[in-house]
Enzyme design. Structure first.
Site, short mmCIF file in Angstrom:
data_model
loop_
_atom_site.label_atom_id
_atom_site.label_comp_id
_atom_site.label_asym_id
_atom_site.label_seq_id
_atom_site.Cartn_x
_atom_site.Cartn_y
_atom_site.Cartn_z
N TRP A 190 -7.15 14.31 -1.26
CA TRP A 190 -6.49 13.19 -1.95
C TRP A 190 -5.03 13.52 -2.20
O TRP A 190 -4.16 12.64 -2.09
CB TRP A 190 -7.22 12.82 -3.23
CG TRP A 190 -8.55 12.19 -2.95
CD1 TRP A 190 -9.78 12.72 -3.20
CD2 TRP A 190 -8.79 10.92 -2.32
NE1 TRP A 190 -10.76 11.87 -2.75
CE2 TRP A 190 -10.20 10.76 -2.22
CE3 TRP A 190 -7.96 9.92 -1.83
CZ2 TRP A 190 -10.78 9.63 -1.65
CZ3 TRP A 190 -8.54 8.78 -1.26
CH2 TRP A 190 -9.93 8.64 -1.18
N ASP B 238 -2.73 12.93 -10.78
CA ASP B 238 -3.84 12.07 -10.36
C ASP B 238 -5.10 12.65 -11.00
O ASP B 238 -5.58 13.71 -10.60
CB ASP B 238 -3.94 12.09 -8.84
CG ASP B 238 -5.17 11.33 -8.32
OD1 ASP B 238 -5.93 10.78 -9.14
OD2 ASP B 238 -5.36 11.31 -7.08
N LYS C 86 -15.10 6.50 -11.79
CA LYS C 86 -15.89 7.73 -11.87
C LYS C 86 -16.34 7.97 -13.31
O LYS C 86 -17.52 7.89 -13.60
CB LYS C 86 -15.09 8.90 -11.32
CG LYS C 86 -14.76 8.70 -9.84
CD LYS C 86 -13.65 9.56 -9.36
CE LYS C 86 -12.98 9.06 -8.11
NZ LYS C 86 -13.86 8.89 -6.96
N1 PMP Z 1 -7.56 10.43 -6.01
C1 PMP Z 1 -8.72 11.05 -6.24
C2 PMP Z 1 -8.68 12.40 -6.89
C3 PMP Z 1 -9.93 10.43 -5.91
O1 PMP Z 1 -11.08 11.06 -6.13
C4 PMP Z 1 -9.91 9.15 -5.31
C5 PMP Z 1 -11.18 8.40 -4.97
N2 PMP Z 1 -12.29 9.11 -4.71
C6 PMP Z 1 -8.69 8.55 -5.06
C7 PMP Z 1 -7.53 9.21 -5.44
C8 PMP Z 1 -8.61 7.20 -4.42
O2 PMP Z 1 -9.01 6.27 -5.34
P1 PMP Z 1 -9.18 4.72 -5.05
O3 PMP Z 1 -10.35 4.59 -4.16
O4 PMP Z 1 -9.36 4.17 -6.42
O5 PMP Z 1 -7.93 4.25 -4.40
#
Ligand code: PMP
Length: 363
Positions: free
Chosen positions: A105, A175, A199
């Site tokens: 991510w 994040d 989450k």
């Molecule tokens: N950052 C992290 C640490 C994540 O775990 C996720 C989703 N699993 C995201 C960003 C992306 O999130 P979204 O699907 O809400 O765009």
């Protein structure tokens, strides 16, 4: 209320919600008490919804002890849109942003920032399959950087920061999508925190952004309105129609969290749950944890078996036993047990029992 069958949901997100919250939503879905309409129907400009949003914000502020010079925003587009909004708003012309590349991510966040400006990858553990987060001594920070971006919990690889990196006066952007409100968070050490709700905080559809007010001055008034933090802050997240249902459900989860004792209490429960699983992983060597011990995630527990065939068998049999969602992310394979705040300890016990039984049969 009749008990319905529910599996143990180990999904990484959207993820398990507290049963009491689901029951409250179910009970009030057709008509919110005192309102006579569904949360799915009321105007976002109604006093009832304004109160729902205000309470959700107040509870977030209480839980994380957020100082008054920070704004709490409810946005859409997921954490993925924040990968773009952060640099669009904060990476001003002529400056460089530092990014810590600690997982898949983080890598996506870097990719988006690079489209918009100058990026320095301060450290990366990609060469080690992101099996740990970079150490303080490895960080090559840019003096006077626009900000430094980190990912507090790496959902896919199952690693987390145990301590925030020291970044001096540079604004720290984090994040926190997969560990937000699973443990106490020192908001004052951050300039901006963002987290997709799906989450630990609620259903999909809303992203919580906590931003220090002085950073809002960086948002260029000529940028697209919906991508401008300052606009959302000035309008109390009501510039356009907010995701009303998601904000409502998130508000109920925040109430549940406060009633459960707040972040310190939930952190203790999370530590206990994770310790049970890691204890089982380490017990004989039949299972192998993929993250370095010193940065093992309490939210996403990743582990492997000796062969991919055995892993397939494990997933198949565990799913049949009502342990759902244990397959690791497609990019890394193996198994991943996501055990967020609302994941019940009985589910962890059930997985530990299953693992012991599986080892007994196949070991
Ligand atoms: N950052 C992290 C640490 C994540 O775990 C996720 C989703 N699993 C995201 C960003 C992306 O999130 P979204 O699907 O809400 O765009």
């Amino acid at each position: 209320m009749a008990t319905v069958y529910r599996v143990f949901n180990f999904s990484a997100g959207p993820a398990v919600l507290p049963l009491s919250v689901l029951e409250e939503i179910q009970r009030d879905l057709v008509s919110l008490p005192g309102v006579g309409m569904s949360i799915l129907e009321i105007s976002h400009r109604s006093a009832a919804f304004e109160s729902i949003l205000a309470h959700a914000e107040a509870d977030i502020r209480t839980l994380a002890n957020i100082p008054s010079n920070y704004k709490v925003l409810f946005l859409q587009g997921g954490a993925s849109l924040q990968f773009s909004m952060v640099p669009m708003n904060l990476l001003t012309a002529g400056s460089t942003a530092d990014y810590i590349d600690s997982g898949s991510w983080a890598e996506k966040a870097i990719k988006e920032a690079r489209r918009l400006g100058s990026v320095n990858v301060a450290a990366t553990t990609k060469g080690e399959n992101y099996s740990r987060v970079p150490r303080q001594a490895e960080l090559k920070l840019t003096p006077g950087a626009a900000y430094i971006h980190m990912t507090s919990n790496n959902t896919i690889e199952g690693t987390e920061y145990k301590e925030l990196p020291a970044v001096g006066d540079v604004p720290l952007v984090s994040d926190t999508s997969s560990d937000m409100f699973s443990r106490p968070i020192d908001v004052m050490r951050h300039a901006l925190i963002y987290s997709g709700a799906q989450k630990n905080m609620g259903p999909a559809g809303v992203t919580v952004v906590i931003v220090r007010e002085d950073l809002l001055r960086r948002s260029n008034p000529s940028m697209p309105t919906m991508l401008n933090y300052a606009v959302h802050a000035e309008n109390g997240s009501m510039y356009n129609t907010p995701p009303a249902f998601a904000v409502y459900a998130l508000g109920l989860v925040m109430k549940w969290l406060i009633a459960a004792g707040g972040l310190a209490t939930i952190a203790t429960a999370n530590e206990r749950k994770a310790a049970k699983l890691y204890g089982e992983i380490d017990r004989t060597g039949f299972y192998r944890g993929t993250a370095h011990e010193e940065c093992r995630s309490l939210m996403n527990v990743t582990f492997r078996l000796a062969t991919e065939d055995l892993e397939k068998q494990f997933i198949k049999e565990s799913t049949a036993a009502g342990l759902d969602g244990l397959k690791g992310h497609r990019s890394v394979g193996g198994m991943r047990a996501s055990i967020y705040n609302a994941f019940p300890e009985e589910g962890v016990d059930a997985l530990v029992n299953f693992m012991q039984e599986f080892e007994r049969k196949r070991g």
